[in-house]
Design an enzyme around this catalytic site. Structure first.
Site, PDB file in Angstrom:
ATOM      1  N   ASN A 137       0.807  -1.221   0.000  1.00  0.00           N
ATOM      2  CA  ASN A 137       0.000   0.000   0.000  1.00  0.00           C
ATOM      3  C   ASN A 137       0.844   1.277   0.000  1.00  0.00           C
ATOM      4  O   ASN A 137       0.367   2.342   0.370  1.00  0.00           O
ATOM      5  CB  ASN A 137      -0.983   0.004   1.177  1.00  0.00           C
ATOM      6  CG  ASN A 137      -0.306  -0.206   2.518  1.00  0.00           C
ATOM      7  OD1 ASN A 137       0.916  -0.185   2.627  1.00  0.00           O
ATOM      8  ND2 ASN A 137      -1.097  -0.414   3.559  1.00  0.00           N
ATOM      9  N   ARG A 163       3.483   7.361  11.220  1.00  0.00           N
ATOM     10  CA  ARG A 163       3.025   6.879  12.517  1.00  0.00           C
ATOM     11  C   ARG A 163       2.823   8.077  13.443  1.00  0.00           C
ATOM     12  O   ARG A 163       3.655   8.988  13.490  1.00  0.00           O
ATOM     13  CB  ARG A 163       4.023   5.888  13.139  1.00  0.00           C
ATOM     14  CG  ARG A 163       4.047   4.523  12.464  1.00  0.00           C
ATOM     15  CD  ARG A 163       2.723   3.792  12.599  1.00  0.00           C
ATOM     16  NE  ARG A 163       2.733   2.478  11.969  1.00  0.00           N
ATOM     17  CZ  ARG A 163       2.310   2.231  10.729  1.00  0.00           C
ATOM     18  NH1 ARG A 163       1.881   3.232   9.967  1.00  0.00           N
ATOM     19  NH2 ARG A 163       2.316   1.006  10.247  1.00  0.00           N
ATOM     20  N   GLN A 179      -4.068   3.810  18.575  1.00  0.00           N
ATOM     21  CA  GLN A 179      -5.133   3.635  17.594  1.00  0.00           C
ATOM     22  C   GLN A 179      -6.035   2.481  18.026  1.00  0.00           C
ATOM     23  O   GLN A 179      -5.518   1.391  18.264  1.00  0.00           O
ATOM     24  CB  GLN A 179      -4.549   3.371  16.198  1.00  0.00           C
ATOM     25  CG  GLN A 179      -3.825   4.586  15.664  1.00  0.00           C
ATOM     26  CD  GLN A 179      -3.407   4.452  14.205  1.00  0.00           C
ATOM     27  OE1 GLN A 179      -3.248   5.435  13.522  1.00  0.00           O
ATOM     28  NE2 GLN A 179      -3.211   3.242  13.712  1.00  0.00           N
ATOM     29  N   HIS A 203      -7.137   6.200  10.358  1.00  0.00           N
ATOM     30  CA  HIS A 203      -6.004   5.630   9.625  1.00  0.00           C
ATOM     31  C   HIS A 203      -6.516   4.881   8.384  1.00  0.00           C
ATOM     32  O   HIS A 203      -6.802   3.690   8.435  1.00  0.00           O
ATOM     33  CB  HIS A 203      -5.214   4.690  10.537  1.00  0.00           C
ATOM     34  CG  HIS A 203      -3.875   4.317  10.019  1.00  0.00           C
ATOM     35  ND1 HIS A 203      -2.927   3.706  10.793  1.00  0.00           N
ATOM     36  CD2 HIS A 203      -3.302   4.472   8.797  1.00  0.00           C
ATOM     37  CE1 HIS A 203      -1.837   3.484  10.083  1.00  0.00           C
ATOM     38  NE2 HIS A 203      -2.045   3.931   8.851  1.00  0.00           N
TER      39      HIS A 203
END
Length: 399
Positions: free
Chosen positions: A147, A285, A314, A333
């Site tokens: 990705n 991050r 998260q 995210h």
């Protein structure tokens, strides 16, 4: 028989989709550096469908159960009463995504005596205590490059959204307004600006290539310098330190992995060295940045905008200050979990599992930890240690 625990995010609040906006996905031949796409022997899913949520199961159930293995899929990952905690005692493999990470702390690894492998369905394994994994001899793998382009596109989108003040302008439309002066009072052209990336690996380099046609001046900082031919092609300036990069850049984008050496690299001290009114984009991050220092820099005007999709922990608790700080473009995210990316990281996860169960070597570019040490891409990109401290705060998300 092996037990595989797969932690995925919840289905849409409206229910798992019965149809999708598009009927298919473009077919890719490979990645830009020549690395091949995931090569499992088969897949049991339709590319372009929602695979990263609980009902999607990464398309793994048919394959794993046909081999006699047990698959547990859950979104319950945080706190002592979570499904993940209950299943650790006899789990052999843990799978999760960076978008909804199963934080594999040293304490959790100690509770899983049969654990042999931790897989990131996506890129980035900082939600695992790599030091503890090395000490326990647990393999850590991720689907490198699956990705990267997805995230790079998101960086470009967020850069333009901040610089052109898109989000606040859109909100005037939603509110029924036509307040042109309010919209353009914080709107600029990207053309001519100095744009720098912290790290120029697969994502950072792709960001540079995508932004070059906008007529910007490109910069990068990386401990691994780009080939001279690439520097000339992009007319990009290399910097040996963060301070050198940030003092000249109007836009800074973070594209480096999280490990102890990069944790909180953006803090009150380093932000003071940014150009006043710079924009900061972080799709790497959340813990690369000091949470409160970012909010303070937006309040003071040292930063003109901050955008990204990564938080720590998260999911982010409801009282996380980034939710309400001014001039931000934060999202959950999502940059690396487009339906296009999901097809690749689901296939890559299947490939890793096939290799593991058949006793074949896992691709070197997928390895982070193996045989008690950093391995493969992990040896290139990470340092030993632990970046999971504080992840227990994720349990506050639903409280």
């Amino acid at each position: 028989m092996a037990k595989i625990v797969c932690v995925l995010y919840d289905d849409p609040v409206s229910g798992y989709p019965s149809k999708y906006a598009r009927d298919d996905l473009p077919q890719l031949d490979g990645y830009p550096d020549g690395q091949s796409l995931p090569t499992p022997k088969a897949i049991d899913f339709q590319p372009g469908t929602l695979l990263g949520s609980v009902s999607g199961e990464l398309g793994l159930r048919k394959y794993l159960e046909a081999q006699g293995h047990q698959l547990v899929v859950t979104s319950s990952k945080d706190g002592a009463g979570s499904v993940l905690e209950r299943e650790l005692h006899d789990a052999e493999i843990i799978i999760s995504q960076p978008f909804w990470p199963a934080y594999m702390t040293a304490e959790r690894i100690a509770k899983a005596p049969r654990l042999k492998m931790i897989v990131t369905a996506g890129i980035g394994s900082d939600h695992t205590d790599l030091q503890a994994a090395m000490e326990r001899g647990v393999t850590v793998a991720e689907v490198t490059y699956c990705n990267s382009n997805s995230v790079a596109e998101h960086v470009v989108m967020m850069t333009l959204s901040l610089v052109r003040n898109y989000i606040e302008s859109y909100n005037w439309v939603i509110k029924g307004g036509w307040n042109i002066a309010d919209c353009v009072a914080r709107s600029y052209d990207l053309e001519g600006m100095n744009v720098g990336t912290v790290a120029a690996g697969r994502i950072g380099l792709r960001v540079l290539r995508l932004l070059k046609p906008f007529g910007v001046k490109l910069h990068y900082m990386d401990r691994h310098r780009l080939p001279e031919s690439v520097e000339k092609e992009l007319n990009v300036t290399h910097h040996g330190s963060l301070e050198s990069l940030t003092k000249v850049c109007d836009v800074v984008t973070l594209n480096c992995p999280l490990h102890p050496e990069t944790e909180n690299m953006i803090n009150a001290r380093t932000l003071a060295g940014f150009k006043r009114g710079a924009y900061l984009i972080n799709t790497a991050r959340g813990k690369l940045c000091d949470r409160d220092a970012i909010a303070a820099a937006l309040e003071s005007g040292q930063l003109a905008g901050y955008a990204g999709d990564v938080w720590f922990p998260q999911p982010a608790p409801a009282d996380h200050p980034w939710r309400k700080m001014p001039h931000h473009g934060m999202t959950p995210h999502i940059s690396g979990t487009s339906l296009s990316a999901q097809a690749r990281y689901a296939a890559g996860t299947r490939e890793i599992l096939e290799c593991y169960f058949e006793g074949r070597p896992i691709r070197n570019e997928y390895l982070i930890v193996q045989d008690g040490k950093l391995a493969g891409v992990g040896a290139h990109s990470y340092s030993a240690g632990n970046a999971t401290k504080g992840s227990e705060e994720a349990a506050r998300f639903k409280q």
